[in-house]
Design a protein around this motif. Structure first.
Motif, PDB file in Angstrom:
ATOM      1  N   PHE A   1       0.821  -1.211   0.000  1.00 30.87           N
ATOM      2  CA  PHE A   1       0.000   0.000   0.000  1.00 30.87           C
ATOM      3  C   PHE A   1       0.857   1.264   0.000  1.00 30.87           C
ATOM      4  N   ILE A   2       2.041   1.214   0.614  1.00 32.89           N
ATOM      5  CA  ILE A   2       2.959   2.350   0.509  1.00 32.89           C
ATOM      6  C   ILE A   2       3.358   2.547  -0.955  1.00 32.89           C
ATOM      7  N   GLY A   3       3.696   1.448  -1.630  1.00 33.48           N
ATOM      8  CA  GLY A   3       4.044   1.524  -3.043  1.00 33.48           C
ATOM      9  C   GLY A   3       2.894   2.042  -3.886  1.00 33.48           C
ATOM     10  N   PHE A   4       1.677   1.574  -3.601  1.00 34.99           N
ATOM     11  CA  PHE A   4       0.496   2.007  -4.352  1.00 34.99           C
ATOM     12  C   PHE A   4       0.303   3.511  -4.226  1.00 34.99           C
ATOM     13  N   LEU A   5       0.462   4.032  -3.015  1.00 28.74           N
ATOM     14  CA  LEU A   5       0.281   5.463  -2.783  1.00 28.74           C
ATOM     15  C   LEU A   5       1.446   6.268  -3.349  1.00 28.74           C
ATOM     16  N   GLU A   6       2.655   5.735  -3.220  1.00 28.41           N
ATOM     17  CA  GLU A   6       3.826   6.437  -3.750  1.00 28.41           C
ATOM     18  C   GLU A   6       3.827   6.454  -5.279  1.00 28.41           C
ATOM     19  N   GLY A   7       3.061   5.563  -5.884  1.00 29.45           N
ATOM     20  CA  GLY A   7       2.934   5.564  -7.340  1.00 29.45           C
ATOM     21  C   GLY A   7       2.381   6.862  -7.884  1.00 29.45           C
TER      22      GLY A   7
END
Length: 494
Positions: A139-145
């Protein structure tokens, strides 16, 4: 020679300004004042947001070698799986995020995503097993996308062609700075906070990283200016807001398009989506994506020379510094002259030279160091290609948002595959599959940039032909000079 001259000609045509660094000659003082406002508030938040993204991305590996591995018992492939979860999230997150930017104000959306990933980053310090780490990293990766593609979209919404490259370059440099600072932060925390309040150093890193990110997100929420059509920023006068929109019209890049279901068939019928995505995927295949790592592994395994741990960790950061210098120099030149193709081919020649030397392998030490620097010099192409995409898609808001996001997602997916199969640690340091494959892909990119340029010239020619056929009072030559926006109705026959 006529075709060659056309391909390598300035994209500004007869409207090319004299060489300049920041402001073109003759820019009114009121325009300079407006640009200074835009630069300060967009670039401060954009660079800080991208810096915190890379700070977090690099902190996972630093935490892993600083106690996380032992505390969470990550003795197998657990770390690789955590990295994969993050990468999958990043690949999936960019496209819906950029689409939302055409509907929701960037001032709320981008800092909102950043605030959410900051909270998750802080929560990471509490994990007690790697199974808890996986969903958090996804989810961190999803948001940082949202970060890279979102800021690129906003940059393309404010700046003219003569301004966009160098601003995109400054933004891109934040990634290199974030990667470098992450290591320094880890060292400082290990020295000063390890065990403080019963919290291990690697856990403190996530807390500090998260707090920094919260501050940046709050700054963006109050000061980020949205886009010229939406801005309500208090530091812009009414005249500033009107002028911000007029500037893009003068540049032939007035944004159009509506947020509806009709945008999807409209976007998939354009050539920009496919041609630019393939270009970005080529860019993601160079040695530059793994340059620091492969150089570190060579130094660590080098039997002919003795390298200290300090040197192994710090000498490869010269690649970052070299890229920052080249990014700024290349994009200042492109903005000032419009000669994008010349700079691209010089950069590709450097990549080819460095990669060939690494394939040859048995070379002097000095040449080997230069080879890693040259093979890792992919940085200048990132802002060049992204600003090119912003310009080529400038007349359709949704096309620009989706194309930039899809470019980044497809490129990130390809990078993940290449790192997994062509650059495994077990192939270090010679990478007998990776280096030759990267050289082949660079050769493909050399061809593909001419394909992109061909589509660009074709699209720029269409308004001139239309003017001639319609018998418009404005001469075709004048249309060619003014017609800097690219007609997105010129659909590729793929």
């Amino acid at each position: 020679m006529g075709l060659i001259n056309t391909i390598f000609a300035s994209s500004y045509g007869a409207d090319r300004p004299p060489f300049f660094f920041w402001f073109p000659k003759g820019t009114p003082s009121s325009e300079k004042k407006l640009l200074c406002k835009i630069d300060f508030f967009i670039l401060t938040y954009g660079c800080l947001a991208y810096f915190t993204k890379w700070l977090d991305q690099a902190n996972l590996s630093n935490a892993y070698v600083s106690g996380m591995k032992e505390d969470l018992q990550m003795y197998g492939t657990e770390y690789n799986l955590a990295v994969t979860c993050f990468q999958v999230g990043t690949i999936l997150g960019g496209i819906p995020s950029n689409l939302m930017l055409t509907w929701v104000k960037p001032r709320y959306w981008l800092p909102g995503c950043e605030l959410a990933w900051a909270i998750l980053t802080i929560c990471t310090y509490k994990v007690t097993s790697y199974n808890q780490l996986y969903p958090i990293r996804f989810f961190i990766g999803f948001l940082e996308g949202s970060s890279f593609v979102g800021i690129q979209y906003v940059l393309g919404s404010w700046y003219k062609r003569t301004e966009l490259g160098k601003r995109t370059a400054i933004f891109s440099c934040s990634a290199y700075v974030g990667t470098m600072v992450s290591g320094y932060l880890q060292s400082a925390v290990l020295k000063g906070l390890n065990g403080r309040h019963g919290i291990a150093a690697w856990r403190w890193v996530f807390i500090i990283d998260g707090v920094i990110t919260v501050i940046v997100a709050l700054y963006g929420l109050f000061f980020f200016p949205d886009t010229p059509e939406q801005t309500t920023a208090f530091y812009f006068t009414d005249e500033d807001k009107v002028r911000a929109k007029e500037r893009l019209k003068e540049d032939g890049r007035e944004p159009k398009g509506d947020f509806s279901w009709r945008m999807f068939p409209r976007v998939v019928r354009t050539w920009q989506l496919y041609v630019l995505t393939i270009l970005w995927m080529f860019w993601n295949t160079t040695v530059g994506k793994v340059a620091n790592t492969v150089m570190q592994l060579w130094m660590k395994s080098d039997k002919e020379h003795k390298w200290s741990i300090y040197q192994v960790n710090n000498v490869p950061t010269a690649i970052n510094g070299w890229n920052i210098v080249m990014i700024l120099a290349a994009n200042v030149y492109v903005d000032a002259t419009g000669r994008r193709m010349i700079v691209v081919l010089i950069n590709l020649a450097m990549l080819i030279f460095g990669t060939i030397c690494l394939i040859a392998w048995n070379i002097p030490l000095g040449l080997r160091i230069v080879s890693y620097l040259f093979a890792g010099t992919d940085g200048p192409l990132s802002p060049i290609y992204m600003s090119w995409a912003n310009i080529l898609c400038s007349n359709d808001t949704q096309l620009r948002a989706l194309t930039i996001a899809i470019m980044n997602s497809c490129g990130a997916a390809l990078t993940t595959i290449i790192q997994q199969f062509l650059y495994p640690v077990t192939d270090a340091p010679k990478y007998k599959k990776g280096f030759p494959a990267s050289l082949g892909f660079i050769g493909g990119m050399c061809i593909w940039v001419f394909v992109v340029r061909g589509f660009e010239l074709r699209a720029m020619k269409k308004p001139v032909i239309d003017a001639e056929q319609d018998g418009d009072s404005e001469s075709a030559e004048e249309v060619a000079v003014k017609g800097t926006g690219v007609d997105v109705s010129v659909v590729a026959k793929m």
